[in-house]
Design an enzyme around this catalytic site. Structure first.
Site, mmCIF file in Angstrom:
data_model
loop_
_atom_site.group_PDB
_atom_site.id
_atom_site.type_symbol
_atom_site.label_atom_id
_atom_site.label_comp_id
_atom_site.label_asym_id
_atom_site.label_seq_id
_atom_site.Cartn_x
_atom_site.Cartn_y
_atom_site.Cartn_z
ATOM 1 N N GLU A 165 0.814 -1.210 0.000
ATOM 2 C CA GLU A 165 0.000 0.000 0.000
ATOM 3 C C GLU A 165 0.853 1.267 0.000
ATOM 4 O OE1 GLU A 165 -1.361 0.578 4.592
ATOM 5 O OE2 GLU A 165 -1.938 -1.303 3.632
ATOM 6 N N ARG A 192 -5.220 6.413 -2.738
ATOM 7 C CA ARG A 192 -3.760 6.517 -2.767
ATOM 8 C C ARG A 192 -3.256 7.068 -4.105
ATOM 9 N NH1 ARG A 192 -2.793 5.086 2.105
ATOM 10 N NH2 ARG A 192 -3.698 3.188 3.025
#
Length: 481
Positions: free
Chosen positions: A357, A429
């Protein structure tokens, strides 16, 4: 992703999802409302070195794990400093639909109230997962413990995310699942009020969340669970470690007789009060900003010990040229002159299999490096909120950079960058990575900054504060649960 809005007519905060005919999704609880501008968001350019100190809201990963455990516990629990975002709101909404009670209680943080969670008799309900991996992989297992059918669906792109492992796992545990053979959402879980449990083998190569979802509910299975991972790889192992530590904090014994095997006996999940750590992965763009703009960024409340993969930033950022220091619970990243001051990021080759991530932030930083870099171990990111490998290659390429997709990663070949459109692809993100690039590249526009509401609704405000600018007007809306 849609935009958070407030309706004075029905006094309900809602989220309208483009492309869905259903009514707006009600977000129960307290949500930080950012008056995000319509259309593309012009990423602000840093005017000089930074000198910022910030505190971030709670961890999404920890909040959603603790919400599930509190819902299955043997009594009421209080979750202190939880994250209030779209992902956590959808988790609350899904658990509430299954019969779990939630009440707001005064908190001592800057990001909303605490939550009192009261377990109830679990009955079938409707679960909207949005794009939240934790919701789509955790709640179907909880729904199997409920009495009656539960319909599970999400955003349009959520129907493309890997779910066959969950469907097959439920069937392997004796639970009827109706999915028309797709192995994706939408599907219906036909709960009978309990799950047999026993031995189960799954391939969790696509996501560690398949393992975590089963382990969280396993203590409530009649025979417990002996779970074996059969795939050649298992990404994001720290997230499984996080799940196990959350279970152990509630008195649940989890045995690991060999790598890739977990044993949980039937046992109560103790009701305890927990405090959620700040989200360290969300700290990535802010700390990375020091390397781009130069100067320092300090994040307060950083835990001394944690299972969050965001803690790896303290190891990775020095490899890219930053200096990291710590005083008490405050972590400071010093980027020196930064890219803005003529100091490029150091090129590196990184294996991010345990912390994928972080890849969007790291890949964006490496677009400003002094040579080619490679990030490997992140092939599973193709099945996240979007195909993050393709998205990063496309966005950085649109600004003049060069990113080559590998089977299991990316090769970043720095080129001079210029302004242009940065697409978020409904991925929080990706949106924050566009803001990071825009610190030093003029005229970068992010098409949907509101998608950051998935895990950090305050992002535009905090970004402005980091740059020493007055943020847009914001407000809290407190809604009856």
């Amino acid at each position: 992703m849609g935009v958070l809005g407030y309706s004075g007519r029905d006094e309900e905060l809602h989220l309208q999802i483009p492309g869905k005919e259903e009514p707006p999704v009600p977000l129960y609880g307290v949500v930080h409302v950012q008056d995000a501008p319509a259309g593309p968001w012009a990423a602000p350019v840093a005017e000089g070195p930074l000198s910022a100190r910030l505190t971030l809201p709670g961890s999404k990963s920890l909040t959603n794990r603790e919400l599930v455990l509190a819902a299955l516990a043997d009594g009421p629990s209080t979750i202190r400093r939880p994250l209030h975002s779209r992902d956590s709101a959808l988790m609350i909404q899904g658990l509430r639909a299954l019969g779990v009670g939630f009440d707001e209680v005064p908190g001592d943080g800057d990001f909303g109230p605490d939550l009192r969670v009261t377990p109830g008799e679990l009955l079938g309900g409707t679960i909207d997962t949005g794009l939240a991996g934790t919701v789509m992989r955790f709640l179907p297992i909880v729904a199997a413990l409920a009495l009656g059918p539960s319909n599970v669906d999400g955003d349009p792109y959520a129907r493309k995310r890997p779910m066959r492992t969950t469907v097959d796992a439920l069937r392997g545990l004796g639970v009827e699942v109706e999915d028309d053979g797709r192995g994706t959402m939408p599907f219906t879980v036909h709960g009978t009020g309990g799950v047999r449990g026993g031995e189960l083998a799954i391939d969790a190569s696509a996501s560690s969340q398949f393992v975590s979802g089963l382990l969280l509910a396993a203590p409530r299975f009649d025979e417990g669970l002996t779970l074996r991972h059969t795939g050649e790889r298992l990404p994001s192992l720290p997230h499984i470690r996080m799940t196990i530590e959350c279970l152990r904090a509630r008195g649940v014994t989890v045995e690991e007789p060999e790598p890739g095997v977990w044993v949980v006996a039937p046992q109560p999940i103790r009701a305890v009060d927990v405090t959620i750590e700040p989200d360290l992965s969300n700290a990535g763009p802010f700390l990375g900003a020091a390397l781009v703009a130069g100067g320092t960024v300090t994040i307060g409340g950083w835990p001394e010990s944690t299972t969050q993969v965001g803690d790896d930033l303290l190891r990775i950022l020095p490899m890219l040229g930053a200096t990291v220091s710590r005083e008490g619970d405050a972590v400071t990243v010093d980027g020196g002159a930064g890219v803005l001051g003529g100091s490029p990021v150091h090129a590196v080759d990184l294996d991010l299999s345990t912390g994928g991530e972080l890849a969007p932030t790291i890949a964006t930083l490496l677009a400003f490096a002094d040579g080619p870099s490679a990030i490997t171990g992140i092939g599973h990111l193709r099945g996240h909120e979007t195909d993050r490998l393709a998205a990063l290659a496309s966005d950085i390429g649109r600004l003049g950079g060069e990113v080559v997709e590998l089977d299991e990663g990316l090769e970043i070949r720095p080129r001079p960058l210029h302004g242009g459109a940065w697409e978020a692809y409904a991925d929080h993100r990706m949106a924050t990575s566009g803001a990071l690039a825009g610190l030093v590249v003029p005229d970068v526009t992010v098409d949907d900054i509101a998608t950051t509401a998935k895990t950090l609704p305050e992002f535009p405000e905090l970004w402005a504060r980091m740059l020493g600018r007055e943020p847009a007007a914001t407000r809290w809306e407190t809604l009856a649960l």
